[in-house]
Scaffold this motif. Structure first.
Motif, PDB file in Angstrom:
ATOM      1  N   ARG A  43       0.803  -1.138   0.059  1.00  0.00           N
ATOM      2  CA  ARG A  43      -0.108   0.012   0.005  1.00  0.00           C
ATOM      3  C   ARG A  43       0.782   1.245   0.095  1.00  0.00           C
ATOM      4  O   ARG A  43       1.767   1.502   1.056  1.00  0.00           O
ATOM      5  CB  ARG A  43      -0.917  -0.107   1.151  1.00  0.00           C
ATOM      6  CG  ARG A  43      -1.777   1.082   1.502  1.00  0.00           C
ATOM      7  CD  ARG A  43      -3.003   0.960   2.068  1.00  0.00           C
ATOM      8  NE  ARG A  43      -3.917   1.882   2.496  1.00  0.00           N
ATOM      9  CZ  ARG A  43      -4.172   2.886   1.725  1.00  0.00           C
ATOM     10  NH1 ARG A  43      -3.775   3.214   0.605  1.00  0.00           N
ATOM     11  NH2 ARG A  43      -4.895   4.088   2.169  1.00  0.00           N
ATOM     12  N   SER A  95      -9.984  10.431   5.428  1.00  0.00           N
ATOM     13  CA  SER A  95      -9.525   9.454   6.260  1.00  0.00           C
ATOM     14  C   SER A  95      -8.354   8.403   5.385  1.00  0.00           C
ATOM     15  O   SER A  95      -9.020   7.965   4.159  1.00  0.00           O
ATOM     16  CB  SER A  95     -10.505   8.504   6.854  1.00  0.00           C
ATOM     17  OG  SER A  95      -9.962   7.621   7.693  1.00  0.00           O
ATOM     18  N   GLY A  96      -7.269   8.080   5.719  1.00  0.00           N
ATOM     19  CA  GLY A  96      -6.439   7.168   4.901  1.00  0.00           C
ATOM     20  C   GLY A  96      -5.717   7.954   4.013  1.00  0.00           C
ATOM     21  O   GLY A  96      -4.856   7.154   3.079  1.00  0.00           O
ATOM     22  N   GLY A 124      -3.016   9.717   4.040  1.00  0.00           N
ATOM     23  CA  GLY A 124      -1.651   9.876   4.461  1.00  0.00           C
ATOM     24  C   GLY A 124      -1.287  11.061   5.344  1.00  0.00           C
ATOM     25  O   GLY A 124      -0.085  11.138   5.423  1.00  0.00           O
ATOM     26  N   THR A 148       0.615   9.759   8.409  1.00  0.00           N
ATOM     27  CA  THR A 148       1.730   9.189   8.255  1.00  0.00           C
ATOM     28  C   THR A 148       2.986  10.104   7.648  1.00  0.00           C
ATOM     29  O   THR A 148       3.925  10.408   8.032  1.00  0.00           O
ATOM     30  CB  THR A 148       1.763   8.430   7.078  1.00  0.00           C
ATOM     31  OG1 THR A 148       0.637   7.302   7.445  1.00  0.00           O
ATOM     32  CG2 THR A 148       3.100   7.528   6.682  1.00  0.00           C
ATOM     33  N   GLU A 184       8.415   7.891  11.780  1.00  0.00           N
ATOM     34  CA  GLU A 184       8.319   6.789  10.502  1.00  0.00           C
ATOM     35  C   GLU A 184       9.367   7.215   9.490  1.00  0.00           C
ATOM     36  O   GLU A 184       9.653   8.233   9.067  1.00  0.00           O
ATOM     37  CB  GLU A 184       6.886   7.039   9.480  1.00  0.00           C
ATOM     38  CG  GLU A 184       5.673   6.772  10.445  1.00  0.00           C
ATOM     39  CD  GLU A 184       5.562   4.980  10.795  1.00  0.00           C
ATOM     40  OE1 GLU A 184       6.467   4.268  10.171  1.00  0.00           O
ATOM     41  OE2 GLU A 184       4.767   4.624  11.350  1.00  0.00           O
TER      42      GLU A 184
END
Ligand SMILES: Nc1ncnc2c1ncn2[C@@H]1O[C@H](COP(=O)(O)OP(=O)(O)OP(=O)(O)O)[C@@H](O)[C@H]1O
Length: 573
Positions: free
Chosen positions: A330, A352-353, A355, A358, A367
């Motif tokens: 992913r 949402s999702g 990034g 992150t 990270e």
């Protein structure tokens, strides 16, 4: 008796038995003299020095073995949690062997086998080694369970403050893990104390063995063994009391009371308190940040100024080039290019999702990136340039994070649950940045005052509302004198009525000139406070610009659809 029989079957053992019986003869005579009543006999055995010397041996073996076993157990637990398969497997193998074989056999093995490789220890030392090695295997699993019971977010918060792995383990994880570790350790200590009796197999002259020696001479089974039982009960009760005390000490729910407070509550007075002296009034409740007095030497402004926020405003500060990051197949960040100027407030929006979190976490190297580069104030965080071009990860990652001075605020606050609000704020300044405790305390109190929580300095996080916890988290991030503040959905976990108090603090910080990158769904805040809004979707920046463009007049269809959904949700709430 089995042990006695075994013992008597060897010459060395026979010598020990007769020596013990000689030593005992005084006691035996005394016992004979008072034979008239069993109760008297029971108490005289329970008080006899002969049995207590044996008990002391049992205590010494238990204390030493437990201490060594716990240290080894911690090492094994960390090995079991290692990312390296070989290290994990080695720890697992040791634990498997030790837990799977009888302790009696282990003791005999150590006593008889080690001399063949030139290691000869006396009985007592052998017993300590045997019990410690056995305990290490059991402690490892108890400690591992304790460490796993602590939310990973706690170490993430510590890492973001520049704390290294050892400091994080010692100051943050283990104190919280203690709550689940202590009952297991208490149990094992009691079991070990009783189990020391099996050390008689290698001629350790401890309590049960001594009781057997007396019985072997006078056959007073009932009174002698009952007396030995009473001694065991006294010792194991002491362990239970120590366990309860330690559990209370690590109990996070427990109200922290000043010394003497418990007595005062029970009897209505406080130690060292003159009669008639008034009990001090409770500390005032927190004022809302909106009402908080903002002085000329506002802490926020001086923090932003020391970070160069005002003087060098507008210079590139965070530079991200072609940042890429995947989890397995992913792709989460797909070539992010972005520059944040000093003193600028950038709001990241996106579904949402997409990034956002992150991306934020790559900026302070929570990270690692797969490709591309990020510099903060001209430096890579956690990477060193290679001579021929390119970058390599640095070993001293914690130091790199600390040097970068990037404050981070998380969606779920991630306050250290075992520390008070003030202790949360001053932990990193003292432990990571070496600030003197008194100076750190003064700074911590000022920062707590600035976020409207002066009256809550001594409160543990669980006694604060979500909004208050988040304000403590902001104060904690500010205590490391950050050059950059990262906010990862700071209000998403809050009840609507608490959102305002956190946003108010953030507004104040932004207007003081702090460089901020904020992931949020608070459109009104973005419109009011952001210098620039960046809209992300599927790991790329879809569009960016001032709020008046991106929020009020978006150029991309994807942005319009997202904003419609957010506005609908806001209207519904
Ligand atoms: N440690 C991880 N391991 C595997 N996948 C991850 C990890 N962290 C994030 N992801 C995945 O990466 C994607 C992006 O996550 P991220 O949290 O950055 O999104 P986001 O835009 O911040 O979303 P949200 O607003 O819901 O927090 C998600 O699909 C998430 O499941």
């Amino acid at each position: 008796m089995l042990a006695l029989a075994f013992l008597a079957s060897t010459a060395e053992a026979q010598a020990q038995v007769s020596a013990a019986l000689q030593e005992l003869s005084g006691e035996a005579d005394a016992a004979a003299a008072v034979e008239q009543h069993w109760i008297w006999e029971f108490f005289s055995y329970a008080a006899s020095e002969f049995l207590w010397v044996g008990a002391w041996t049992a205590v010494k073996i238990t204390a030493l073995s437990m201490a060594i076993g716990l240290v080894l157990g911690l090492g094994l637990a960390l090995m079991r949690l290692s990312r390296l398969f070989v290290v994990r497997a080695a720890a697992w193998f040791y634990i498997w062997i030790v837990r799977g074989t009888p302790q009696l056999l282990q003791l005999v093995f150590i006593y008889d086998a080690l001399p063949y490789i030139g290691l000869k220890f006396d009985s007592f030392t052998t017993a300590v080694i045997g019990f410690a090695l056995n305990q290490a295997a059991f402690s490892a699993e108890i400690i591992r369970g304790g460490i796993l019971s602590v939310n990973k977010a706690q170490s993430t918060a510590a890492t973001a403050l520049g704390m290294g792995p050892v400091l994080t383990l010692r100051r943050i994880v283990l104190p919280q893990a203690m709550r689940s570790i202590l009952p297991g350790v208490g149990n094992d200590t009691i079991s070990m104390l009783k189990l020391t009796s099996i050390a008689s197999i290698i001629f350790v002259n401890e309590l049960t063995f001594r009781a057997q020696q007396i019985v072997g001479q006078n056959f007073r089974f009932f009174t002698v063994f009952a007396a030995a039982g009473l001694i065991y009960l006294i010792l194991t009760s002491a362990i239970s009391i120590a366990q309860s005390w330690a559990e209370a000490r690590f109990d996070l729910e427990r109200e922290r009371r000043p010394r003497g407070e418990t007595l005062r509550r029970m009897f209505g007075f406080r130690l060292n308190e003159k009669p008639g002296e008034d009990v001090p009034a409770p500390k005032p409740l927190a004022v809302s940040p909106a009402d908080a007095h903002v002085s000329d030497d506002d802490v926020f402004r001086s923090l932003a100024t020391s970070a160069g926020g005002i003087a060098k405003r507008g210079e590139p500060f965070v530079v991200c080039r072609n940042v890429q990051k995947s989890y397995g197949d992913r792709v989460v960040l797909n070539g992010i290019d972005m520059t944040v100027a000093r003193g600028e407030v950038v709001v990241l929006l996106g579904p949402s999702g997409s990034g956002k979190s992150t991306f934020l976490r790559t900026i302070n190297h929570l990270e690692p990136v797969d490709w591309g580069e990020i510099t903060v104030d001209g430096r890579h965080v956690g990477y060193a340039p290679l001579p021929g071009g390119g970058l390599k990860p640095t070993r001293a990652l914690a130091k790199a994070r600390a040097d970068a001075r990037i404050g981070m605020v998380f969606q779920h606050f991630n306050l250290f649950n075992h520390l008070s609000a003030l202790e949360n704020v001053i932990e990193a300044p003292i432990r990571v940045f070496g600030i003197a405790p008194e100076a750190a305390r003064a700074l911590g109190l000022r920062l707590l005052g600035e976020v409207g929580l002066a009256g809550h300095a001594d409160h543990l996080p669980h006694r604060l509302s979500g909004g208050q916890q988040q304000r403590v988290a902001i104060a904690r991030a500010l205590a490391i004198s950050p050059k950059l503040m990262l906010f990862d959905e700071p209000t998403s976990a809050l009840d609507p009525e608490l959102v305002g108090e956190v946003l108010q603090v953030m507004r104040k910080l932004a207007s003081a000139g702090m460089t901020m990158i904020v992931v949020t769904h608070e459109i009104r805040f973005a419109r009011e406070v952001a210098d620039r809004v960046v809209f992300m979707d599927e790991g790329v920046i879809v569009e960016q610009g001032p709020p008046s463009e991106v929020i009020d007049n978006p150029s991309q269809d994807r942005t319009r659809r997202f904003l419609r959904v957010v506005e609908r949700a806001e209207t519904a709430s």
